[in-house]
Design a protein around this motif. Structure first.
Motif, PDB file in Angstrom:
ATOM      1  N   LEU A  56       0.678  -1.276  -0.043  1.00 45.12           N
ATOM      2  CA  LEU A  56      -0.033   0.250  -0.056  1.00 45.12           C
ATOM      3  C   LEU A  56       0.779   1.226   0.093  1.00 45.12           C
ATOM      4  O   LEU A  56       0.481   2.286  -0.858  1.00 45.12           O
ATOM      5  N   GLY A  57       1.998   1.319   0.758  1.00 46.97           N
ATOM      6  CA  GLY A  57       2.791   2.336   0.817  1.00 46.97           C
ATOM      7  C   GLY A  57       3.281   2.619  -0.635  1.00 46.97           C
ATOM      8  O   GLY A  57       3.501   3.989  -1.077  1.00 46.97           O
ATOM      9  N   ALA A  58       3.831   1.746  -1.239  1.00 43.38           N
ATOM     10  CA  ALA A  58       4.347   1.694  -2.693  1.00 43.38           C
ATOM     11  C   ALA A  58       3.445   2.478  -3.593  1.00 43.38           C
ATOM     12  O   ALA A  58       3.932   3.271  -4.259  1.00 43.38           O
ATOM     13  N   ILE A  59       2.413   2.276  -3.350  1.00 43.96           N
ATOM     14  CA  ILE A  59       1.043   2.640  -4.339  1.00 43.96           C
ATOM     15  C   ILE A  59       0.834   4.127  -3.805  1.00 43.96           C
ATOM     16  O   ILE A  59       0.691   5.118  -4.808  1.00 43.96           O
ATOM     17  N   LEU A  60       0.389   4.316  -2.562  1.00 42.33           N
ATOM     18  CA  LEU A  60       0.109   5.517  -2.265  1.00 42.33           C
ATOM     19  C   LEU A  60       1.078   6.665  -2.283  1.00 42.33           C
ATOM     20  O   LEU A  60       1.005   8.043  -2.284  1.00 42.33           O
ATOM     21  N   ALA A  61       2.475   6.139  -2.434  1.00 43.18           N
ATOM     22  CA  ALA A  61       3.509   7.170  -2.375  1.00 43.18           C
ATOM     23  C   ALA A  61       3.850   7.831  -3.937  1.00 43.18           C
ATOM     24  O   ALA A  61       4.294   8.691  -4.004  1.00 43.18           O
ATOM     25  N   SER A  62       3.199   7.150  -4.598  1.00 44.79           N
ATOM     26  CA  SER A  62       3.634   7.412  -6.166  1.00 44.79           C
ATOM     27  C   SER A  62       2.450   7.809  -6.897  1.00 44.79           C
ATOM     28  O   SER A  62       1.731   6.860  -7.315  1.00 44.79           O
ATOM     29  N   ALA A  63       2.147   8.884  -7.372  1.00 41.17           N
ATOM     30  CA  ALA A  63       0.963   9.158  -8.202  1.00 41.17           C
ATOM     31  C   ALA A  63       1.247   8.529  -9.442  1.00 41.17           C
ATOM     32  O   ALA A  63       0.118   8.067 -10.221  1.00 41.17           O
ATOM     33  N   GLU A  64       2.525   8.425 -10.035  1.00 37.24           N
ATOM     34  CA  GLU A  64       2.710   7.680 -11.370  1.00 37.24           C
ATOM     35  C   GLU A  64       2.314   6.198 -11.292  1.00 37.24           C
ATOM     36  O   GLU A  64       1.838   5.642 -12.407  1.00 37.24           O
ATOM     37  N   GLU A  65       2.779   5.549 -10.165  1.00 38.77           N
ATOM     38  CA  GLU A  65       2.411   4.184 -10.048  1.00 38.77           C
ATOM     39  C   GLU A  65       0.897   4.213  -9.778  1.00 38.77           C
ATOM     40  O   GLU A  65       0.102   3.313 -10.617  1.00 38.77           O
ATOM     41  N   ARG A  66       0.099   4.942  -9.303  1.00 38.58           N
ATOM     42  CA  ARG A  66      -1.345   4.918  -9.200  1.00 38.58           C
ATOM     43  C   ARG A  66      -2.026   4.999 -10.516  1.00 38.58           C
ATOM     44  O   ARG A  66      -2.988   4.254 -10.689  1.00 38.58           O
ATOM     45  N   SER A  67      -1.378   6.102 -11.308  1.00 38.02           N
ATOM     46  CA  SER A  67      -1.956   6.248 -12.688  1.00 38.02           C
ATOM     47  C   SER A  67      -1.858   5.022 -13.392  1.00 38.02           C
ATOM     48  O   SER A  67      -2.852   4.393 -14.170  1.00 38.02           O
ATOM     49  N   ARG A  68      -0.935   4.506 -13.554  1.00 38.18           N
ATOM     50  CA  ARG A  68      -0.268   3.491 -14.442  1.00 38.18           C
ATOM     51  C   ARG A  68      -0.974   2.323 -13.972  1.00 38.18           C
ATOM     52  O   ARG A  68      -1.752   1.466 -14.799  1.00 38.18           O
ATOM     53  N   MET A  69      -1.031   1.925 -12.811  1.00 38.03           N
ATOM     54  CA  MET A  69      -1.945   0.626 -12.204  1.00 38.03           C
ATOM     55  C   MET A  69      -3.303   0.815 -12.259  1.00 38.03           C
ATOM     56  O   MET A  69      -4.166  -0.267 -12.617  1.00 38.03           O
ATOM     57  N   GLY A  70      -3.848   2.089 -12.082  1.00 35.04           N
ATOM     58  CA  GLY A  70      -5.406   2.092 -12.047  1.00 35.04           C
ATOM     59  C   GLY A  70      -5.815   2.078 -13.497  1.00 35.04           C
ATOM     60  O   GLY A  70      -6.886   1.427 -13.686  1.00 35.04           O
ATOM     61  N   ALA A  71      -4.966   2.331 -14.553  1.00 39.18           N
ATOM     62  CA  ALA A  71      -5.227   2.166 -16.126  1.00 39.18           C
ATOM     63  C   ALA A  71      -5.283   0.560 -16.408  1.00 39.18           C
ATOM     64  O   ALA A  71      -6.098   0.227 -17.154  1.00 39.18           O
ATOM     65  N   ALA A  72      -4.324  -0.075 -15.710  1.00 39.13           N
ATOM     66  CA  ALA A  72      -4.150  -1.369 -16.072  1.00 39.13           C
ATOM     67  C   ALA A  72      -5.508  -2.167 -15.447  1.00 39.13           C
ATOM     68  O   ALA A  72      -6.261  -3.052 -15.981  1.00 39.13           O
ATOM     69  N   SER A  73      -5.842  -1.572 -14.283  1.00 35.39           N
ATOM     70  CA  SER A  73      -6.966  -2.219 -13.732  1.00 35.39           C
ATOM     71  C   SER A  73      -8.548  -1.936 -14.491  1.00 35.39           C
ATOM     72  O   SER A  73      -9.058  -2.963 -14.803  1.00 35.39           O
ATOM     73  N   ARG A  74      -8.403  -0.891 -15.101  1.00 30.27           N
ATOM     74  CA  ARG A  74      -9.580  -0.782 -15.872  1.00 30.27           C
ATOM     75  C   ARG A  74      -9.882  -1.361 -17.024  1.00 30.27           C
ATOM     76  O   ARG A  74     -10.784  -2.013 -17.430  1.00 30.27           O
ATOM     77  N   GLU A  75      -8.507  -1.712 -17.563  1.00 30.79           N
ATOM     78  CA  GLU A  75      -8.391  -2.347 -18.950  1.00 30.79           C
ATOM     79  C   GLU A  75      -8.692  -4.043 -18.362  1.00 30.79           C
ATOM     80  O   GLU A  75      -9.465  -4.549 -19.284  1.00 30.79           O
ATOM     81  N   ILE A  76      -8.193  -4.636 -17.218  1.00 34.45           N
ATOM     82  CA  ILE A  76      -8.556  -5.941 -17.030  1.00 34.45           C
ATOM     83  C   ILE A  76      -9.900  -6.235 -16.812  1.00 34.45           C
ATOM     84  O   ILE A  76     -10.718  -7.003 -16.863  1.00 34.45           O
ATOM     85  N   ALA A  77     -10.455  -5.144 -16.085  1.00 31.75           N
ATOM     86  CA  ALA A  77     -11.960  -5.085 -15.628  1.00 31.75           C
ATOM     87  C   ALA A  77     -13.118  -5.077 -16.845  1.00 31.75           C
ATOM     88  O   ALA A  77     -13.956  -5.532 -16.868  1.00 31.75           O
ATOM     89  N   ALA A  78     -12.356  -4.435 -18.061  1.00 31.25           N
ATOM     90  CA  ALA A  78     -13.207  -4.142 -19.172  1.00 31.25           C
ATOM     91  C   ALA A  78     -13.727  -5.706 -19.737  1.00 31.25           C
ATOM     92  O   ALA A  78     -14.549  -5.918 -20.542  1.00 31.25           O
ATOM     93  N   ARG A  79     -12.757  -6.788 -19.419  1.00 24.85           N
ATOM     94  CA  ARG A  79     -13.009  -8.160 -19.998  1.00 24.85           C
ATOM     95  C   ARG A  79     -14.236  -8.763 -19.045  1.00 24.85           C
ATOM     96  O   ARG A  79     -14.771  -9.816 -19.688  1.00 24.85           O
ATOM     97  N   HIS A  80     -14.774  -8.050 -18.160  1.00 27.57           N
ATOM     98  CA  HIS A  80     -15.653  -8.431 -17.167  1.00 27.57           C
ATOM     99  C   HIS A  80     -17.072  -7.847 -17.386  1.00 27.57           C
ATOM    100  O   HIS A  80     -17.781  -7.747 -16.691  1.00 27.57           O
ATOM    101  N   ASP A  81     -17.052  -7.244 -18.496  1.00 20.98           N
ATOM    102  CA  ASP A  81     -18.230  -6.129 -18.886  1.00 20.98           C
ATOM    103  C   ASP A  81     -19.626  -7.034 -18.672  1.00 20.98           C
ATOM    104  O   ASP A  81     -19.691  -8.252 -19.152  1.00 20.98           O
ATOM    105  N   HIS A  82     -20.514  -6.811 -17.849  1.00 22.60           N
ATOM    106  CA  HIS A  82     -21.677  -7.597 -17.664  1.00 22.60           C
ATOM    107  C   HIS A  82     -22.317  -7.650 -19.004  1.00 22.60           C
ATOM    108  O   HIS A  82     -23.273  -8.767 -19.058  1.00 22.60           O
ATOM    109  N   GLU A  83     -22.338  -6.958 -19.791  1.00 20.35           N
ATOM    110  CA  GLU A  83     -23.031  -7.282 -21.359  1.00 20.35           C
ATOM    111  C   GLU A  83     -22.568  -8.680 -21.866  1.00 20.35           C
ATOM    112  O   GLU A  83     -23.319  -9.502 -22.309  1.00 20.35           O
TER     113      GLU A  83
END
Length: 423
Positions: free
Chosen positions: A372-399
């Protein structure tokens, strides 16, 4: 899993069919838990039912009544058949359907509706009653498993030394109850393998519970919007990790609370959204850990406000070890959050280490706090990982999940020679 269509919206005819497409389905879904119950299986069942209804299908749900008395109502395009019920002795938010009179009622309902398929979400009271009625009336059955014995042990106060033996009995009962169904699904490949490992000798298909990508999305206004959302929720504007779900023993939320004072980021706080039997104990634990001012209990959050909880956070953390998929984790990922999750059951299916988050050793708050510290300390990491989370979640579109369940219903109905006679 079927691919999501990218064609233009299909024209609806007055009969409720899609122009030039197969006839609409009539589906009866049975579940022991359904909103206003607060849990993943209840939310999935409602989303499935209402999603099918929005596509023009005739959808009925059998579940326990919310106040004891039976009744029928239409909500969200779905006809709810609420069975007489009583309070559960094991969980404050769940009611139990009463079996007396239910078999005859369900027989009459099936003879009247003649659904193309029955879809049971569990093998407990409602599911078992509906399974019996479907067999008597020769209606094909689809079953989705959300069950693990570990999710019941705490409610039933099963002592630790007895859990292994009772778990084996529970799985034996599961195999017997679902022995004759036409199609079995579960949310992930890991969950499907679990059933096979427990001796279930039928094919099991992994079909994601799905996520509404339009409803759950990252904040559009950047840090300024996140600060405004925190103010609306009454949460200080600090580095924040969140958990959404029941505050019950099997969720192991003590890991999250113990991690708070260990996170190497000044002012880091935990936001907990949900209710449960463990809240008072967790509040005491936060005080014992010297973190009471940095653990925020939001309590019950209305469904319409739930996306705001994720948008208020910088990261999501989940410590449960009995997750067959975790809808909350999918919601967080769709909201663009990095995730730190327990390395257990199906959570590694969603968290790709170093890409959209980290997996920590269950029971190790130091391990959790480090990531958690590694993520919360770096805005760049949060942005990069957040975009990857959204991409992975898109495979689970309820449609996509709706597409697949439509096809499953048609397939089992066709094999049972029901589709032509019931339409």
């Amino acid at each position: 899993m079927a691919a999501k269509s990218t064609s233009a919206p299909r024209e609806r005819t007055g009969s409720g069919h899609d122009a030039g497409e197969e006839p609409r389905l009539r589906v009866l879904i049975g579940s022991d838990t359904y909103p206003p119950d607060v849990n993943g299986a209840a939310y999935f069942t409602e989303r499935l039912a209402r999603g099918l209804a929005a596509r023009g299908h005739d959808v009925h749900v059998v579940c326990a009544s919310t106040g004891g008395r039976p009744g029928v109502r239409r909500a969200g395009g779905v006809v709810e058949h609420r069975l007489r019920s009583m309070p559960s002795l094991v969980h404050e938010s769940v009611r139990l359907a009463l079996p007396p009179g239910a078999p005859g009622h369900l027989d009459r309902l099936l003879r009247r509706l003649r659904p193309h398929a029955v879809h049971v979400q569990n093998h407990f009271l409602v599911g078992r009653l509906l399974l019996g009625a479907a067999r008597r009336n020769r209606i094909p059955v689809v079953a989705t498993n959300h069950f693990m014995p570990e999710n019941l042990f705490n409610y039933l106060y099963v002592p630790g030394p007895l859990r292994a033996g009772i778990g084996r009995l529970a799985w034996r009962d599961f195999r017997r109850a679902l022995a004759g169904v036409q199609h079995v699904t579960t949310p992930t490949r890991i969950a499907a393998q679990l059933l096979l490992d427990q001796g279930f000798d039928r094919p099991v298909e992994a079909v994601s519970c799905g996520i509404d990508l339009e409803r759950f999305h990252p904040p559009g206004g950047g840090p300024g919007e996140r600060a405004r959302i925190r103010a609306r929720l009454g949460v200080p504007d600090r580095p924040t990790f969140a958990f959404v779900g029941r505050l019950d023993e099997e969720k192991r939320i003590e890991d999250l609370i113990r991690a708070v004072p260990r996170v190497p980021v000044d002012g880091a706080q935990l936001v907990l959204a949900g209710t449960g039997a463990q809240r008072a104990r967790l509040e005491r634990l936060a005080e014992e850990e010297g973190a009471a001012d940095r653990v925020r209990f939001l309590g019950f959050v209305p469904e319409e406000d739930l996306p705001l909880v994720y948008r208020a956070a910088d990261a999501f953390a989940i410590s449960g070890i009995a997750e067959l998929q975790s809808i909350a984790t999918l919601e967080a990922m769709a909201s663009g959050l990095p995730v730190v999750a327990a390395d257990a059951m199906a959570l590694p299916h969603l968290v790709h280490v170093g890409r959209n988050g980290y997996l920590y050793e269950p029971g190790s708050p130091d391990d959790l706090a480090k990531y958690l510290g590694a993520i919360l300390a770096s805005a760049e990491e949060r942005s990069r990982m957040g975009a990857a989370s959204r991409e992975i979640a898109a495979r689970h579109d309820h449609e996509r999940s709706l597409d697949r369940f439509e096809r499953i219903y048609r397939d089992v109905a066709s094999r049972s020679a029901v589709l032509g006679s019931a339409a």
